[in-house]
Scaffold this active site. Sequence first.
Site, PDB file in Angstrom:
ATOM      1  N   TYR A  13      46.780  46.456  38.206  1.00 22.83           N
ATOM      2  CA  TYR A  13      45.969  46.219  36.993  1.00 22.83           C
ATOM      3  C   TYR A  13      46.511  46.992  35.790  1.00 22.83           C
ATOM      4  CZ  TYR A  13      41.783  46.812  34.022  1.00 22.83           C
ATOM      5  OH  TYR A  13      40.903  46.889  32.973  1.00 22.83           O
ATOM      6  N   ASP A  34      56.613  48.057  43.906  1.00 27.00           N
ATOM      7  CA  ASP A  34      55.222  47.767  44.274  1.00 27.00           C
ATOM      8  C   ASP A  34      55.215  47.101  45.646  1.00 27.00           C
ATOM      9  OD1 ASP A  34      52.543  47.132  42.140  1.00 27.00           O
ATOM     10  OD2 ASP A  34      52.482  46.532  44.247  1.00 27.00           O
ATOM     11  N   TYR A 143      39.220  61.413  46.109  1.00 24.50           N
ATOM     12  CA  TYR A 143      40.060  60.703  45.140  1.00 24.50           C
ATOM     13  C   TYR A 143      40.508  61.671  44.035  1.00 24.50           C
ATOM     14  CZ  TYR A 143      41.285  57.909  41.091  1.00 24.50           C
ATOM     15  OH  TYR A 143      41.935  57.422  39.988  1.00 24.50           O
ATOM     16  N   PHE A 171      39.778  57.872  31.889  1.00 22.84           N
ATOM     17  CA  PHE A 171      38.346  57.714  32.107  1.00 22.84           C
ATOM     18  C   PHE A 171      38.148  56.304  32.689  1.00 22.84           C
ATOM     19  CE2 PHE A 171      36.426  61.702  30.866  1.00 22.84           C
ATOM     20  CZ  PHE A 171      37.607  62.392  30.612  1.00 22.84           C
ATOM     21  N   ASN A 172      37.091  55.583  32.363  1.00 24.03           N
ATOM     22  CA  ASN A 172      36.862  54.317  33.093  1.00 24.03           C
ATOM     23  C   ASN A 172      37.585  53.147  32.440  1.00 24.03           C
ATOM     24  OD1 ASN A 172      34.746  56.224  34.000  1.00 24.03           O
ATOM     25  ND2 ASN A 172      34.182  54.468  35.256  1.00 24.03           N
ATOM     26  N   ARG A 284      25.518  56.618  45.006  1.00 22.33           N
ATOM     27  CA  ARG A 284      26.774  56.507  45.743  1.00 22.33           C
ATOM     28  C   ARG A 284      27.357  57.911  45.836  1.00 22.33           C
ATOM     29  NH1 ARG A 284      31.507  52.976  42.999  1.00 22.33           N
ATOM     30  NH2 ARG A 284      31.680  54.840  41.737  1.00 22.33           N
ATOM     31  N   GLY A 286      29.674  61.024  45.698  1.00 25.69           N
ATOM     32  CA  GLY A 286      30.872  61.366  44.925  1.00 25.69           C
ATOM     33  C   GLY A 286      30.786  61.041  43.446  1.00 25.69           C
TER      34      GLY A 286
END
Length: 325
Positions: A13, A34, A143, A171-172, A284, A286
Amino acid sequence: MKKTILVTGGAGYIGSHVVKLLGQSNHYNIIVYDNLSTGNRESILSGELIEGDLADTHLLQKIFTSRKIDAVMHFAAFIEVGESVKNPIKYYNNNTCNALNLLKILTTHNTRNFIFSSTAAVYGAPENGIVTEQTPLSPINPYGQSKLFVEKILQDISAAGGINYIALRYFNVAGADIDGQLGQKYKNPTHLITRCLKCAKGEFDKLEIFGTDYNTPDGTCIRDYIHVNDLAKAHIIALDYLFEKKMSNIFNLGYGHGFSVKEVVDIAKKVTQKDFKVVETARREGDPPILLSDNSKIKKDLGWLPDYDDLEFIIKTAWEWEKKL
Ligand code: UDP
């Protein structure tokens, strides 16, 4: 002469968005390395693909022996917090040990430049939620820990004069290529925005909100969502910085403000015009309550500025992509 960049995870991605930008700049020969476990051949819009696993040190040795690699951009890694809690060895093995092996090989072949995909998860659950690069590092899941180990290794190799590196603490990351050529293509996506879109498409029957009892205004977790094209651009600037300044550095890479899970769900419903089912479930493991970047350092030192700081736009790009899958 063009410089040669080895991009591990370049079919994935984020890697594929960076490879596209590298290709557009016309300054680089690009080799994507990859194993196509989560990446896709058709996502590689520039350069050549060498299909291989990070654990395959023989193949990596061969690549470094047969060509002069000027820099490595290392994206190949596992990225799911929840999975890392359940299966930490998988994360330490691939994210940490395989990264170390790669570093061993590249330093013996005198490749001196390394860009590392790090993560905001290295900060753990910071007290007030907003972090600078100086905020103490204390991951709360394997992670984040698996990435922090690599940061430490990089620091030591750099101090010993082996390489210069840039660690970008993402970040996200969300959204899809604004030209519509690339996007996320996971079989079992775990990230919030992608899951919302799968619900809107009818592929998933409901969106679960993991925890509504956090100490945040609406009780759900707050994250700093950054468009993948803005994130990709920072890598190109970081590469130039490495070649010019020959200095190691670490940067947060986010917009500096955030949205709660409930806010994300509302915007996803608005963009998709689908009122998909939402259920509130337990936390969730973590997950920190709030994680936001102070991004002043990357703006000041690299001159990076975002172009797409608008969550509705981010989700729109992801939705346009998702509809094509
Ligand atoms: N989340 C959620 N439902 C989902 C997926 C994620 O409530 O189906 C929450 C998750 O608990 C976290 C936030 O959304 O608080 C962002 O999670 P994501 O997995 O997208 O990214 P992370 O922050 O873990 O890197």
